[in-house]
Scaffold this motif. Structure first.
Motif, short mmCIF file in Angstrom:
data_model
loop_
_atom_site.label_atom_id
_atom_site.label_comp_id
_atom_site.label_asym_id
_atom_site.label_seq_id
_atom_site.Cartn_x
_atom_site.Cartn_y
_atom_site.Cartn_z
N SER A 1 43.57 40.24 43.72
CA SER A 1 43.46 40.51 42.28
C SER A 1 43.09 41.96 42.02
N THR B 1 45.61 44.95 40.36
CA THR B 1 45.26 45.71 39.16
C THR B 1 45.41 47.20 39.40
N ALA C 1 46.14 41.66 35.40
CA ALA C 1 45.19 42.77 35.30
C ALA C 1 44.40 42.71 33.99
N SER D 1 40.07 38.95 36.03
CA SER D 1 40.51 39.95 36.99
C SER D 1 39.32 40.52 37.74
N SER E 1 39.08 43.41 39.21
CA SER E 1 38.90 44.85 39.01
C SER E 1 38.35 45.05 37.60
N ARG F 1 39.84 46.38 33.65
CA ARG F 1 39.96 45.27 32.70
C ARG F 1 39.27 45.60 31.38
#
Length: 261
Positions: free
Chosen positions: A10, A14, A223, A228, A230, A234
């Motif tokens: 994930s 992103t 993303a 998400s 990251s 986000r």
């Protein structure tokens, strides 16, 4: 903080999305250095930059559309690209190799897709020629197409797929991510199979381009999702969630400390 396999994927996906967006914007505004050395290639460079800018505008429209969220949003993207996905059967010219092998897709998008597809192992080397990166993306799309055909031809009940096999089926299509329930993943897979089925009967259909577009949409949608991994990128998509992010981060650190005892 330790990551699970799906959390790493994930986060890496992103990063691939953000890199692709930045590269697209730069490619639409700044001509490649080598092109400046060839005075006879100015018109070709201009057309390439205009093509990237056009794709960027399509992406911007999608990002700001209220309906372009979740698995149902992919259909809207394909509708926007319909003039590039279909042409009349009466057209004497079939899809060219250049079109079916995604040679008309801008380099930043191809490399972004490659990075999202190979998220677990990392993005392709910047030294790898674009034709090789594009080949990897096309090969992946063809494998996905074969898997799609198997599910549809054999009328597989998606409710019979669960757990890790379901995660794997969605992963190769860049659907979902950490924290999704089986029902959410099945919904995403259901929409994918519906979307890749030609919507305009009696016309020639560029299925490779359709699947490439849906892969890109799913990567961007993942993303932007609140789950998400990251979290900093986000926040740029979703706004002020600062307190929630900090609490999740602190909770993860606390759990790691407990495991270490």
């Amino acid at each position: 903080i330790e990551e699970t396999k799906w959390e790493k994927i994930s986060r890496q996906r992103t990063h691939a999305v953000l890199s692709a967006l930045l590269d697209m914007e730069k490619s639409a505004r700044v001509a490649p250095t080598l092109s400046k050395m060839n005075p006879f290639g100015a018109s070709k460079t201009k057309r390439a930059m205009e093509r990237v800018d056009n794709m960027g505008n399509i992406g911007a429209t999608l990002l700001t559309s209220a309906d372009a969220v979740g698995p149902s949003g992919g259909a809207g993207l394909l509708h926007m690209l319909s003039d590039k996905l279909y042409k009349p059967r009466t057209d004497d010219e079939p899809w060219t190799r250049k079109e079916t092998q995604l040679m008309t897709v801008p380099k930043p998008i191809i490399r972004g897709l490659a990075g999202a597809i190979s998220a677990e192992s990392g993005p392709p080397s910047s030294f790898l020629p674009n034709f090789m990166v594009r080949g990897q993306v096309v090969n992946h799309i063809q494998k996905v197409a074969e898997a799609d055909e198997f599910l549809v031809t054999n009328n597989i009940d998606l409710r019979s797929i669960a757990g890790d096999p379901l995660m794997q089926a969605c992963d190769i299509r860049l659907i979902g991510g950490p924290g999704r329930s089986d029902d959410e993943l099945r919904e995403g897979l259901k929409h994918w199979l519906e979307d890749v089925t030609p919507a305009e009967g009696g016309k020639q259909y560029n299925s490779n381009l359709a699947r490439a577009a849906l892969l890109g949409y799913n990567a961007v949608d993942g993303a932007r999702d609140a789950r998400s991994m990251s979290y900093l990128p986000r926040l740029m998509f979703q706004g002020q969630y600062g307190g929630q992010v900090i609490s999740r981060y602190e909770e993860a650190k606390s759990q790691k400390k407990k495991r270490g005892k």
